[in-house]
Design a protein around this motif. Structure first.
Motif, short mmCIF file in Angstrom:
data_model
loop_
_atom_site.label_atom_id
_atom_site.label_comp_id
_atom_site.label_asym_id
_atom_site.label_seq_id
_atom_site.Cartn_x
_atom_site.Cartn_y
_atom_site.Cartn_z
N ARG A 189 8.51 92.42 24.62
CA ARG A 189 8.21 91.46 25.77
C ARG A 189 8.15 90.13 25.40
O ARG A 189 8.37 89.06 26.17
CB ARG A 189 6.84 91.82 26.77
N THR A 190 7.85 89.90 24.12
CA THR A 190 7.86 88.63 23.47
C THR A 190 9.00 87.93 23.32
O THR A 190 9.17 86.51 22.95
CB THR A 190 6.86 88.47 22.17
N GLN A 247 13.18 88.81 28.46
CA GLN A 247 12.61 88.54 29.94
C GLN A 247 13.18 89.16 31.07
O GLN A 247 12.64 89.56 32.02
CB GLN A 247 11.86 86.92 30.10
N THR A 285 6.78 93.30 34.03
CA THR A 285 6.29 92.12 34.40
C THR A 285 6.82 92.13 36.08
O THR A 285 6.04 91.70 36.68
CB THR A 285 6.98 90.93 33.79
N GLY A 317 -3.89 88.91 33.45
CA GLY A 317 -2.26 89.14 32.88
C GLY A 317 -1.47 89.03 34.23
O GLY A 317 -1.60 88.23 35.08
N VAL A 318 -0.23 89.55 33.98
CA VAL A 318 0.58 89.62 35.03
C VAL A 318 0.32 89.84 36.46
O VAL A 318 0.55 88.93 37.20
CB VAL A 318 2.01 90.50 34.81
N ASP A 333 -10.93 86.82 32.35
CA ASP A 333 -10.08 87.42 31.42
C ASP A 333 -10.73 87.32 30.00
O ASP A 333 -11.34 86.31 29.62
CB ASP A 333 -8.60 86.97 31.27
N THR A 334 -10.53 88.43 29.02
CA THR A 334 -11.19 88.32 27.76
C THR A 334 -10.28 87.38 26.66
O THR A 334 -10.81 87.12 25.89
CB THR A 334 -11.29 89.69 27.17
N ARG A 335 -9.14 87.31 27.21
CA ARG A 335 -8.11 86.27 26.38
C ARG A 335 -8.19 84.95 27.09
O ARG A 335 -7.75 84.72 28.23
CB ARG A 335 -6.74 86.80 26.59
N GLY A 359 -0.07 89.59 22.64
CA GLY A 359 -0.43 89.20 23.78
C GLY A 359 -1.10 90.20 24.88
O GLY A 359 -1.90 89.80 25.76
N TYR A 360 -1.72 91.20 24.15
CA TYR A 360 -2.63 92.20 24.84
C TYR A 360 -4.02 91.96 24.55
O TYR A 360 -4.44 91.26 23.47
CB TYR A 360 -2.03 93.48 24.70
N ALA A 361 -4.85 92.74 25.14
CA ALA A 361 -6.34 92.66 25.05
C ALA A 361 -6.75 93.64 23.84
O ALA A 361 -6.05 94.61 23.71
CB ALA A 361 -6.89 92.97 26.40
N GLN A 367 -20.72 90.00 29.57
CA GLN A 367 -19.65 90.18 30.62
C GLN A 367 -20.36 90.81 31.79
O GLN A 367 -20.08 90.29 33.04
CB GLN A 367 -18.42 90.70 30.19
N THR A 415 -7.65 94.42 37.19
CA THR A 415 -6.52 94.57 36.75
C THR A 415 -6.45 94.96 35.20
O THR A 415 -5.29 94.87 34.62
CB THR A 415 -5.54 93.42 36.96
N ALA A 416 -7.71 95.00 34.68
CA ALA A 416 -8.19 94.86 33.22
C ALA A 416 -7.43 96.01 32.39
O ALA A 416 -8.01 97.12 32.79
CB ALA A 416 -9.58 94.71 33.06
N LEU A 417 -6.50 95.99 31.57
CA LEU A 417 -6.23 96.96 30.92
C LEU A 417 -6.24 96.75 29.40
O LEU A 417 -5.99 95.64 28.95
CB LEU A 417 -4.89 97.48 31.36
P1 NAD Z 1 -2.14 94.40 30.81
O1 NAD Z 1 -1.78 94.76 32.13
O2 NAD Z 1 -2.28 95.37 29.66
O3 NAD Z 1 -3.73 93.79 30.86
C1 NAD Z 1 -4.09 93.12 32.19
C2 NAD Z 1 -4.96 91.98 31.71
O4 NAD Z 1 -6.38 92.47 31.61
C3 NAD Z 1 -4.89 91.27 30.59
O5 NAD Z 1 -4.61 89.91 30.67
C4 NAD Z 1 -5.70 91.64 29.65
O6 NAD Z 1 -6.35 90.54 28.49
C5 NAD Z 1 -7.18 91.61 30.61
N1 NAD Z 1 -8.30 92.51 30.05
C6 NAD Z 1 -8.53 93.55 29.26
N2 NAD Z 1 -9.54 93.78 29.25
C7 NAD Z 1 -10.31 93.07 29.69
C8 NAD Z 1 -11.77 93.00 29.96
N3 NAD Z 1 -12.53 93.86 29.43
N4 NAD Z 1 -12.39 92.11 30.82
C9 NAD Z 1 -11.47 90.92 31.56
N5 NAD Z 1 -9.96 91.00 31.33
C10 NAD Z 1 -9.60 92.30 30.54
O7 NAD Z 1 -1.42 93.16 30.26
P2 NAD Z 1 -0.08 92.41 30.92
O8 NAD Z 1 -0.45 91.90 32.22
O9 NAD Z 1 1.13 93.40 31.03
O10 NAD Z 1 0.33 91.37 29.83
C11 NAD Z 1 -0.78 90.90 29.20
C12 NAD Z 1 -0.13 89.71 28.40
O11 NAD Z 1 1.14 89.84 27.82
C13 NAD Z 1 0.33 88.80 29.68
O12 NAD Z 1 -0.50 88.07 30.36
C14 NAD Z 1 1.26 87.84 28.80
O13 NAD Z 1 0.61 86.88 28.07
C15 NAD Z 1 1.89 88.69 27.75
N6 NAD Z 1 3.22 88.85 28.07
C16 NAD Z 1 4.12 88.10 27.47
C17 NAD Z 1 5.39 87.95 27.73
C18 NAD Z 1 6.27 87.25 26.75
O14 NAD Z 1 5.89 86.43 25.85
N7 NAD Z 1 7.49 87.00 27.38
C19 NAD Z 1 5.90 88.99 28.38
C20 NAD Z 1 4.97 89.71 29.32
C21 NAD Z 1 3.74 89.73 28.99
#
Ligand code: NAD
Length: 378
Positions: A122-123, A128, A134, A177-178, A198-200, A228-230, A241, A258-260
């Motif tokens: 995904r990066t 994209q 996404t 996240g997304v 978010d933790t990030r 980009g993941y947690a 938290q 939505t946290a994963l």
């Molecule tokens: P995901 O579905 O795995 O996680 C969802 C969100 O939950 C994430 O933002 C994560 O940080 C958050 N999370 C995890 N544990 C948590 C906690 N304990 N408390 C609060 N929040 C928590 O993630 P996703 O949405 O599929 O993608 C994550 C990231 O990947 C995106 O936000 C983006 O930065 C990156 N991404 C990058 C690209 C790219 O570079 N082209 C494309 C897609 C995604």
């Protein structure tokens, strides 16, 4: 080559992997396209609409699979579907290889070539346009807000009317996240006051740009793991938290979680006690329900009322907006097929030198090629 699109058989699944617009473009690339009769019905694409752009409509699943060099699907195939795949055939679909070792073995035995859309790197910015994770998460985040609004007994936006003043709803989003960002934008557009965590830390600016307020945990630790993941946070962070979420729960009318964390169960962020502290009539939508849930009281696939709070654990959010999610997914697969058929001669070539294609190819001619080696530094 012939591309086939079967009807999805997974319970509650309403999406389809090709829509008439993308079928027309696949045919222009030189492919023949066959659609199983009724494959698009649940997403409001009729057999006639596919026929009008030049697809063949095939009555039986067995005939569809047997006649296809390349099968486009949404859900990972069930055993009975794998049995129908042609020996040496190509399959493009969600696969989730880490969660489905048995499926991987069955596909290997078929000498198949398998492109797992969930394994796309995904990066890579070039990738994209093919990023179905996404597009799917975006649809789900939007729909989560719509489900919340439907279960909530008040307006989202504040109003001053002759009948009195209505305060705006307060929405708290856990995980930006997304899907979380899509939920923030949708709730803000409906006029709610939106806060998110978010933790990030890097997502704070994105939250603000969509009209939300980023709420920080009072503890110095960043949650950015790889790609980009947690990551799983320390005990100290988790305690801080919880204290912050307990405050937000008392104040919020709606919580969307939505946290994963890749490869781990969903973090439990909303305790039973927090639910109890919410105002009667409040709503929680737990988008992590399928991965164990972010809320202790979530029941997957159901809407339940606990302590006067409606807790929604639907795992079929994309199918609840099937026309939109199918259109976006089908477009992601069209872009991928264009990458596989640069000569526009109706023949797909899986070029393992291409980093995007290499990343999502999990089986090549019966040999497991997953996990892909890490990307070369960009
Ligand atoms: P995901 O579905 O795995 O996680 C969802 C969100 O939950 C994430 O933002 C994560 O940080 C958050 N999370 C995890 N544990 C948590 C906690 N304990 N408390 C609060 N929040 C928590 O993630 P996703 O949405 O599929 O993608 C994550 C990231 O990947 C995106 O936000 C983006 O930065 C990156 N991404 C990058 C690209 C790219 O570079 N082209 C494309 C897609 C995604």
């Amino acid at each position: 080559q012939r591309i086939g699109v079967p009807r999805e058989i997974f319970p509650l699944e309403k999406r389809v992997a090709a829509v008439p617009d993308t079928v027309e473009k696949l045919i222009k690339l030189g492919f023949q396209v066959a659609i199983e009769s009724g494959a698009g019905d649940a997403a409001h694409f009729s057999d006639d609409a596919y026929r009008a752009v030049g697809a063949d409509i095939i009555d039986s699943a067995a005939a569809l699979w047997a006649g296809s060099d390349i099968v486009l699907k949404v859900r990972p195939p069930h055993g009975e579907e794998v049995a129908l795949l042609r020996q040496g055939g190509t399959l493009i679909s969600f696969i989730w290889p880490a969660q489905h070792p048995e499926l991987m073995a069955q596909l290997t035995a078929k000498q198949a070539t398998v492109l797992a859309i969930d394994c796309l790197p995904r990066t890579l910015s070039r990738a994209q346009k093919m990023d179905a994770l996404t597009s799917t998460a975006g649809v789900s985040g939007y729909r989560a807000v719509i489900e919340a609004a439907n279960a909530f007994g008040r307006y989202f936006n504040g109003q001053i009317t002759a009948a009195g003043k209505v305060p705006p709803a307060k929405v708290f989003i856990a995980g930006a996240g997304v899907a979380g960002l899509a939920a923030i934008g949708t709730a803000a557009n409906l006029g709610a006051i939106v806060r998110a965590n978010d933790t990030r830390a890097e997502v704070a600016d994105q939250v603000k740009s969509l009209g939300g307020e980023f709420v920080k945990v009072d503890y110095e630790e960043d949650g950015a793991g790889g790609g980009g993941y947690a990551k799983v946070m320390s005990e100290g962070f988790q305690a801080a938290q919880r204290a912050m979420y307990a405050q937000q729960a008392k104040d919020a009318d709606i919580i969307i979680t939505t946290a994963l964390i890749p490869g781990k169960p969903a973090p439990k962020l909303i305790t039973a006690e927090m639910v109890q502290s919410m105002k009667p009539g409040s709503v929680i939508v737990d988008m992590a329900a399928e991965q164990g849930g972010n809320c202790e009281l979530t029941v997957p696939d159901q809407a339940v009322v606990r302590h006067g709070v409606t807790i929604i654990g639907y795992t079929d959010l994309p199918s609840r907006l099937a026309k939109q999610s199918s259109t976006l997914y089908a477009t992601n697969l069209l872009r991928l097929t264009e990458e596989l058929c640069k000569a526009k001669d109706g023949v797909a070539v899986v070029n393992m030198e291409d980093e995007a294609i290499r990343g999502l190819t999990v089986i090549k001619d019966g040999a497991v090629t997953w996990p892909a080696p890490p990307l070369k530094a960009a």
